[in-house]
Design an enzyme around this catalytic site. Structure first.
Site, short mmCIF file in Angstrom:
data_model
loop_
_atom_site.label_atom_id
_atom_site.label_comp_id
_atom_site.label_asym_id
_atom_site.label_seq_id
_atom_site.Cartn_x
_atom_site.Cartn_y
_atom_site.Cartn_z
NE ARG C 177 50.50 55.35 46.79
CZ ARG C 177 51.34 54.22 47.16
NH1 ARG C 177 52.01 54.32 47.13
NH2 ARG C 177 50.57 54.35 48.64
CB THR C 178 49.89 62.19 43.83
OG1 THR C 178 49.26 60.61 42.93
CG2 THR C 178 50.30 62.47 42.34
CE LYS C 207 32.80 80.43 52.64
NZ LYS C 207 34.84 80.11 53.00
NE ARG C 228 44.11 62.53 43.02
CZ ARG C 228 44.66 60.97 42.58
NH1 ARG C 228 46.40 61.96 41.94
NH2 ARG C 228 44.31 60.03 42.22
CG HIS C 256 47.10 60.18 37.11
ND1 HIS C 256 48.51 61.14 37.79
CD2 HIS C 256 48.03 59.14 38.20
CE1 HIS C 256 48.68 60.88 38.90
NE2 HIS C 256 49.09 59.66 39.73
#
Lengths: 431, 431, 431
Positions: C177-178, C207, C228, C256
């Site tokens: 969605r974001t 890694k 994010r 957010h």
């Protein structure tokens, strides 16, 4: 983009269940219009002459309604291009819109758009949900547009007709092949793409959002949604919710209409006709939605003869046979691929789907080896005939067939690009 | 985009095994051409003067063949830009094309393209498969283009040279770093990208499609394929199948040629030369394909001296040592990083790959801590020398080195962008 | 794009901790400048008059510094548009740059950019990390830009202001969605996107690359990073490292900020004001970062009254209550949703998050059913009031509410698009 606004009486052609019913609209002072059920109304017109309120949401399709001005005055000849009525706010559902009205605006369409690809004011295509929604005329019109798309070249004018449009590929299960084909189609026309292959996250167990809510969110970000889903009927539910066009890119065991369209398009392009052809459907006829949809669409054409060549465990089911009977389509079952191949215009081979056999690997192995298209089959086929396959293939067509000009399956895959370009053009810009 | 079509005799330069052999072609009435093996032919020319049939598929490289018109008449001076012969249909394999002919079209190239980046009619680059395919001259020419790419700015003319082109990133295993670098390169030049990081789904166990079939499908949707695969040799197989260019973005333990190119480019850019340099390769020399490819490429230059500084368990293997001996390249093994660092132009550090040690974590820990580039190492390095690393790093270079101007590894990563821009330009537009 | 280069004395306005302090700069012969801490310097000026060296990295924000030429000569009136100083090389850290200097270039900005969206030389926005970074004036200015963004139409001039810019969506955990909202915003403004939803691969266990190293690599490929992350504080660390702007699209239980901005923007757009409003926060107030950030931002406005309506197990925590007290914001807890709804301008409903309850499904079920917004709640709400929800919803708002014009949650989601367009514009082009 030259815009021409409408200050004079004009006509709107209604869509959907109202058909193409002309409506007189005098935007300069008032707009009067008639619907096919007899209603008549005069929406308020703002003093700008181009913004007005309407409580008749059925006027407004998901995209601007193509209109044709009927004023014959010479003064307005220059304005004779197409224009549209666009709802400015579509929040709320239909009832809310009827109650509170919809703020609308008459807007011009780009001249270039109207001219370059217009093939007449045929009809409105709102969504692509299932193969059955297309009649013979619609198919023919879509194929006309697809043929135009084959000519769209890099940096040619046609390659930018969807500039500024955003397509969301909302895939609830991955299908790289189908997704790439749609995304290539959109980009070949200058459009942009929002990709998601993990759309299932939208409705994850923890969150539990409905498909309808997800669609309402995504339609805020994009102009068209290409959706793949694991549940039959999901595309229809999405289309009922969305204000923007939906294309079904496969919904579980349900429909995959663009595959059906590209198959028929390929036959017409390769054989040159659809009436009077003979087609062999080979392989898994019980589970393959491809051959079932194809049989359905072929029934729309005249004098078609269909052969079913399938191992016993995956024979064509009775519903399709009954349907063909009801449409007076000749069909025949055969176990002799060589004989059938020699008679056919099209040999449509399909993959035996191992996953359908569960633990009965023995049955799978038996079915799988039964009907192989190899150079022996090719040798009996007519010169003009072709071999088709929806891909991916395993070994049901041997690799040494690939070099023969009658091997049409990679051209068939490429045709998927043109069909999808055509549908994107039709859904976003109209005919 | 002004297009100029060819109505007069002109020359085509053949490609590949035929080298740059001139061919007389009189497109206005007939096209006569000679190949290096003595064949001569007159293809049919359509009455449009620009569409013609050819049964000489070797004429047609994967991209339009750059041509130079040889007509010296003043009347045609204005047409003296480059143009191309483009096959209109490439279906079927080469045999099919020789049998049935290929429909071709002479098309003009954008003036802008021909002028802005042309560095001469050097040679044809069809695919990028392995570091070994590049000789010294080719490397130098690619680096020239990469330097031009460093100047390509937002909205500068060069930033749109690939407008209308589509790159497919076909990754059979994820490699975010490499993928983003290629996609950024394509977009910095105005091109578009089709992304897939789950290409393995194409050939899933259940479906079992061959790599060759997947390539044939994807090439229908795109103009160039950047491929990463888990199997050595996969890129070569893809290139043999595809009609469009393939770039190998790593195939398992095999090759990663664009990494090798950016390493050599970085050395030239940082040190100012490639002949006469001294390079230390440090860390995991047994498993790292990066250092192996780099050693191979360095051997193309004069008076290069290479030091190998590696823990015993991951020493450089004999095949590379033998190769360097055969090319008379000086090399030496050393256990004294400080002494080596003081002599070198380049200290090329690499990560010890834990996954190669299996359950022997003790051996890994011992190897890992042995040769660290820290400020002590920096303090003995010359002022003009640099530290390089293919990234990602763990702690084999300490973070306090980052601020020193000789820390070149992030510039090295950025150079990957320019090298990839250069390769995309060369493969899609030519020199 | 007309570019005007600077050959005359001009002023630079410093940024960040130096505020907008004017600096005299005579680019034709020398550049003298003063910083707010009294330092003065004359950087070397190359003979091209537009390339120069500077050892004052604090001059250079992450994007070109907007400058205003102060030369009043009539001769240069035509040049009175905005221009910028751009660092040509930003390799190395700040210390390295101070030691060796930064090669800079004075470049012109597109006229179109400066005019179309400029709302004054307000201040510099470098990164978007947390809701708290915005004061009332900044919020108001961002909302002004967002309102402009609502008017950006396909193929309008504003729709191409970010052409040539590349945004990387670096998602360490998926959030479709974001991500789609940001990517749509970037593409609606003509920009391009590099997508990665498996950024965690950068720092995989095997890694082990640091976030800082990943950021340094990705910033080489892009112009702005939307990140994010699963760890609180990750966005701040990224911003400290990156030379390009960072937008926090959610970092674990932390911030957010774009969600908080769109919530406040929606209230202003729906209610018409922010001072003097009454807001009910309903549902999970203990765990939802959305309502916590919203309460924080509402405290910046005058005469705001907040009602908390939450099941006992997920009540608003004391830190927010204390904060509101310290700001003299009136708040009240209530168990009577009907009564509260009748008084409020905004009913902000949230989802009870099942995952917070672990094995106590009984507590979850009890909390979940307690406060549902349905048509009964609607019936007591005022005509101008609205229902909001950050989405996704389960059944805490019943579906029959959707059709009511006061159901604002899908408009709220759409507003996220405009807020993100505004932020991208501000971070990449400035005010």
């Amino acid at each position: 983009m030259p815009l021409c606004f409408v200050f004079v009486p004009f006509q709107i052609f209604l869509r959907g269940k109202y058909k193409l019913f002309p409506i007189e609209m005098a935007a300069s002072t008032s707009i009067s219009f008639y619907t096919s059920n007899g209603a008549i109304g005069v929406p308020k017109v703002s003093k700008s002459h181009k913004i007005f309120m309407s409580r008749y949401p059925e006027l407004f399709s998901k995209k601007p309604v193509n209109c044709a001005r009927v004023c014959s005055s010479a003064d307005f000849t220059a304005l004779r291009s197409s224009f549209a009525v666009k709802p400015l706010q579509l929040e709320g559902n239909r009832e809310a819109r009827q109650k509170f009205g919809v703020l609308c605006q008459a807007v011009g369409l780009k001249n270039g758009h109207a001219n370059s690809f217009s093939v007449g004011q045929k009809f409105q295509l709102d969504d692509v949900i299932e193969a059955q929604q297309f009649d013979r005329d619609t198919l023919s019109a879509i194929f006309d547009v697809a043929r135009e798309m084959e000519k769209v070249e890099k940096n040619s004018p046609g390659s930018q007709i969807l500039k500024g449009y955003l397509m969301a590929t909302l895939f609830y299960e991955p299908s790289t092949r189908t997704r790439l084909s749609f995304e290539s189609a959109m980009k070949r026309l200058g459009g942009e793409v929002l990709t998601t292959e993990n759309a299932r996250e939208f409705s994850s167990a923890a969150k539990g959002e409905t498909l309808e809510d997800s669609i309402r969110t995504v339609e805020g970000y994009s102009d068209i949604i290409v959706m793949r889903h694991f549940e039959s009927g999901a595309a229809r539910r999405a289309a009922a919710t969305a204000e923007i066009p939906i294309i079904n890119a496969g919904d579980g065991p349900g429909q995959h209409p663009t595959q059906a369209l590209l198959d028929v398009y390929t036959i017409e392009r390769e054989i040159g006709k659809l009436d009077g052809i003979t087609v062999a459907l080979v392989g898994d006829l019980a589970n393959g939605r491809t051959v079932r949809s194809l049989a359905y669409l072929l029934a729309k054409y005249k004098d078609v003869k269909i052969y079913f060549v399938a191992p016993d465990v995956v024979k064509m089911k009775d519903d399709i046979k009954d349907y063909l009977n009801s449409r007076n389509v000749q069909w025949e079952e055969s176990a002799n691929l060589m004989e059938v191949a020699s008679k056919c215009d099209v040999v449509y081979q399909t993959r035996i789907q191992k996953e359908r056999f569960g633990e009965r690997i023995d049955l799978y192995e038996e079915a799988r080896g039964k009907y192989i298209v190899d150079r022996n089959v090719l040798s009996v086929m007519q010169n003009h005939a072709v071999v088709m396959h929806p891909l991916p293939r395993l070994d049901e067509i041997t690799v040494d067939v690939d070099g023969d000009p009658r091997a049409a399956y990679f051209r068939q895959a490429k045709n998927g690009l043109y069909i999808r370009m055509a549908l994107l053009k039709l859904l976003l810009l109209g005919w």
